[in-house]
Each structure stands twice: as C-alpha cells, then as structure tokens.
Design an enzyme around this catalytic site. Structure first.
Site, PDB file in Angstrom:
ATOM      1  N   ASP A 108       0.827  -1.204   0.000  1.00 40.95           N
ATOM      2  CA  ASP A 108       0.000   0.000   0.000  1.00 40.95           C
ATOM      3  C   ASP A 108       0.864   1.258   0.000  1.00 40.95           C
ATOM      4  OD1 ASP A 108      -2.295   1.485   0.021  1.00 40.95           O
ATOM      5  OD2 ASP A 108      -2.724   1.192   2.146  1.00 40.95           O
TER       6      ASP A 108
ATOM      7  N   ASN B 254     -10.362  -3.204  -6.560  1.00 39.25           N
ATOM      8  CA  ASN B 254      -9.561  -2.274  -7.374  1.00 39.25           C
ATOM      9  C   ASN B 254     -10.136  -2.053  -8.773  1.00 39.25           C
ATOM     10  OD1 ASN B 254      -6.294  -3.248  -6.021  1.00 39.25           O
ATOM     11  ND2 ASN B 254      -7.684  -1.615  -5.394  1.00 39.25           N
TER      12      ASN B 254
HETATM   13  C1  FPP Z   1      -1.923   0.182  -3.369  1.00 34.04           C
HETATM   14  O1  FPP Z   1      -1.465   1.510  -3.436  1.00 34.04           O
HETATM   15  C2  FPP Z   1      -1.353  -0.589  -4.454  1.00 34.04           C
HETATM   16  C3  FPP Z   1      -2.086  -1.168  -5.455  1.00 34.04           C
HETATM   17  C4  FPP Z   1      -3.542  -1.072  -5.530  1.00 34.04           C
HETATM   18  C5  FPP Z   1      -1.465  -1.912  -6.559  1.00 34.04           C
HETATM   19  C6  FPP Z   1      -0.196  -2.649  -6.239  1.00 34.04           C
HETATM   20  C7  FPP Z   1       0.553  -2.781  -7.503  1.00 34.04           C
HETATM   21  C8  FPP Z   1       1.896  -2.744  -7.624  1.00 34.04           C
HETATM   22  C9  FPP Z   1       2.794  -2.680  -6.466  1.00 34.04           C
HETATM   23  C10 FPP Z   1       2.572  -2.737  -8.956  1.00 34.04           C
HETATM   24  C11 FPP Z   1       2.223  -3.835  -9.886  1.00 34.04           C
HETATM   25  C12 FPP Z   1       2.317  -5.196  -9.305  1.00 34.04           C
HETATM   26  C13 FPP Z   1       3.101  -6.189  -9.788  1.00 34.04           C
HETATM   27  C14 FPP Z   1       3.007  -7.550  -9.208  1.00 34.04           C
HETATM   28  C15 FPP Z   1       4.038  -5.988 -10.882  1.00 34.04           C
HETATM   29  P1  FPP Z   1      -2.531   2.683  -3.558  1.00 34.04           P
HETATM   30  O2  FPP Z   1      -2.607   3.087  -4.968  1.00 34.04           O
HETATM   31  O3  FPP Z   1      -3.827   2.277  -2.941  1.00 34.04           O
HETATM   32  O4  FPP Z   1      -1.827   3.780  -2.676  1.00 34.04           O
HETATM   33  P2  FPP Z   1      -2.547   4.955  -1.885  1.00 34.04           P
HETATM   34  O5  FPP Z   1      -3.326   4.300  -0.771  1.00 34.04           O
HETATM   35  O6  FPP Z   1      -1.395   5.754  -1.388  1.00 34.04           O
HETATM   36  O7  FPP Z   1      -3.415   5.690  -2.857  1.00 34.04           O
END
Ligand code: FPP
Length: 270
Positions: free
Chosen positions: A43, A91
């Site tokens: 996250d 998501n």
């Molecule tokens: C949460 O951060 C993260 C995600 C919803 C996606 C995770 C994806 C990756 C780490 C990259 C792609 C994955 C792979 C396996 C190559 P957020 O966007 O919710 O962060 P925030 O809470 O700060 O908005």
C-alpha cells in the site's frame, strides 16, 4: 511491448542465490525460525507519488520495482512462499486509466521477470478471479504459471482480482455442491475442509502479514488464512519498501512470541 527475455535478465542480474541457504546470522536472528509464508499488502503507491508531485501511476511503476527487489530478497532469505496483494477485487472500481496501467505493469512484470523466475526455481501462482483479467495479461501469466509449476525453491503467489470473502464464498459453494451430490456429509464440514477448498490450499499457513504505508487494515486479504498470522504494519510506502525493510520485518517477526491461543512459555512455567 514484448521485451525479449535475455535482455530483461541482463537488466536484473540475479543475486548469487544458493539453494536452501538463508542469510540468517547476517541481519536476521540466528536460531529463530523464519516465517514460512509472508503475505504483503503493498500500500501507498498513490501517496508516494502525490508526495513527489507525480501521477499515481508513477507510484505504481516504482512499486513494481519494489516487487522485483522484494521477491529477489525473499528468495535469497529462504522464504517458502510470498503472497503479494497486487490487485483486489475492489480495485476494478478505480478510474479506467489506472486499472489499465496496472494491467500493463502486470503484463510487463510477467514478461520481464520470466527469466529470473525460471533461473531461480520460483513457482509463480495466482489467486483471485483470474477470468476477469484481460487476455493480454492472462496469456503470459498462464504460460509462466504452467512453465514454472515444477519449480520448488519458492512460491510467488500474486493475488489478482482477489477478495478474501469472495474466496471463502467460492470454498463454501464447492463444499455445498459436494454435500448436494452426497459426496460428503454436512457433519464432516470442518475447518480443514474449508481450508482445503480455498484457492490458497497449496500454500503453507501465513506466518507474517506486512502492510505498508501506515494503514492498519486487512482489506479483504486472506481473511481465513490470517487467523494466526503475526500482523506487522509499517509506515514505509510500498515504493520505498526494499530488501532492508523486508529483513527488518522478518527480524521483528522473529522476536514475537507465537502462542496460537496457548499460554506463553513464561506463564506456562509458573
Ligand atoms: C496500493 O497503493 C497498491 C495497489 C492497488 C497496486 C499494487 C501494484 C503494484 C505494487 C505494482 C504492480 C504489481 C506487480 C506484481 C508488478 P494505492 O494506490 O492504494 O496507494 P494509496 O493508498 O497511497 O493511494
């Protein structure tokens, strides 16, 4: 698109992995068990980007670099299974351009990491409603899962379009069908049977859950499987989470006393 694998492998030279050897004694606690299965809620990509005046997708790009580093580190440490929450069922409700960018990142990850995954005997698996993934992601993902199926040094499980409640519901449906056909008696439905019908049935029990970015929630991740996991919430944003952070997390795990509902060793001696 479609980078050739030898090029990708050159960009990411594998560490000198030695099968079965962990780095315990260097930075981890010698003698204390390692977690067999580490699960991570990655996250903070969006906030990492916002804090730098960048677009959210830049945060996901940097987060994908952390995925590479953390997978490599977990393999070097000797973790048996690593499950990463890469895309939740919820998501899909994000803006379409962000969803598209995340799918593109997944596609590139699967293509570009193929050589390293195979060279290091990592078995790639995925949990979640994979049918919802676009075909351009699904095909190389299925291919790498099939090709790596016999690798046995570490399982890397990607949770994609995954929801813990949805997975539990699927397990219940599968059991209900067997009850309906008379294959099993309702009285035989127990915890073990539910576990065996989950998509994670082939993974060892989750020992350690890490969530980055300071949020302290489980967010529909591995709800059943986390029953006795140690939970670790760290303030680091996922794009900043690299090998030293994983080592810190594992060391913190090693210092915890796991009781599984029993008395602590100190109390038991009283
Ligand atoms: C949460 O951060 C993260 C995600 C919803 C996606 C995770 C994806 C990756 C780490 C990259 C792609 C994955 C792979 C396996 C190559 P957020 O966007 O919710 O962060 P925030 O809470 O700060 O908005």
């Amino acid at each position: 698109m479609g980078k050739d694998h030898s090029q990708a492998a050159k960009e990411l030279p594998p560490e000198p992995f030695e099968a079965g050897q962990s780095r315990v004694g260097e930075t981890l606690l010698a003698g204390a068990p390692l977690p067999r299965h580490v699960a991570i809620i990655m996250d903070g990509n969006g906030r990492w980007a916002r804090d730098r005046g960048l677009a959210r997708i830049d945060g996901h790009h940097e987060g994908a670099k952390s995925v590479r580093k953390v997978v490599r580190a977990a393999r070097a440490i000797g973790i048996e299974a690593l499950t990463l929450y890469a895309f939740s069922e919820q998501n899909w409700d994000r803006p379409p351009d962000e969803v598209e960018a995340l799918m593109e990142l997944l596609y590139r990850y699967v293509l570009e990491e193929r050589a390293e995954i195979m060279d290091n005997e990592i078995r790639l698996t995925a949990i979640g409603e994979l049918d919802r993934l676009p075909q351009f992601v699904r095909e190389p993902l299925d291919q790498l899962m099939a090709d790596s199926a016999d690798n046995d040094e570490m399982i890397l499980c990607l949770a994609l379009s995954y929801g813990g409640r949805e997975d539990l519901a699927a397990s219940m449906r599968a059991i209900a069908r067997k009850v309906q056909t008379g294959e099993i008696q309702p009285t035989r439905v127990d915890e073990r049977m539910i576990t065996e019908h989950l998509s994670t049935s082939y993974l060892p029990p989750v020992d350690l859950l890490i969530r980055t970015s300071g949020e302290q929630r489980v967010s529909n991740f591995l709800l059943w499987e986390l029953a006795y996991a140690e939970l670790l919430f760290v303030d680091t944003m996922w794009p900043d989470f690299r090998k030293p952070h994983l080592l810190d997390a594992i060391r913190a795990y090693q210092q915890r006393e796991r009781r599984f509902g029993r008395l602590s060793a100190a109390h038991a001696a009283d």
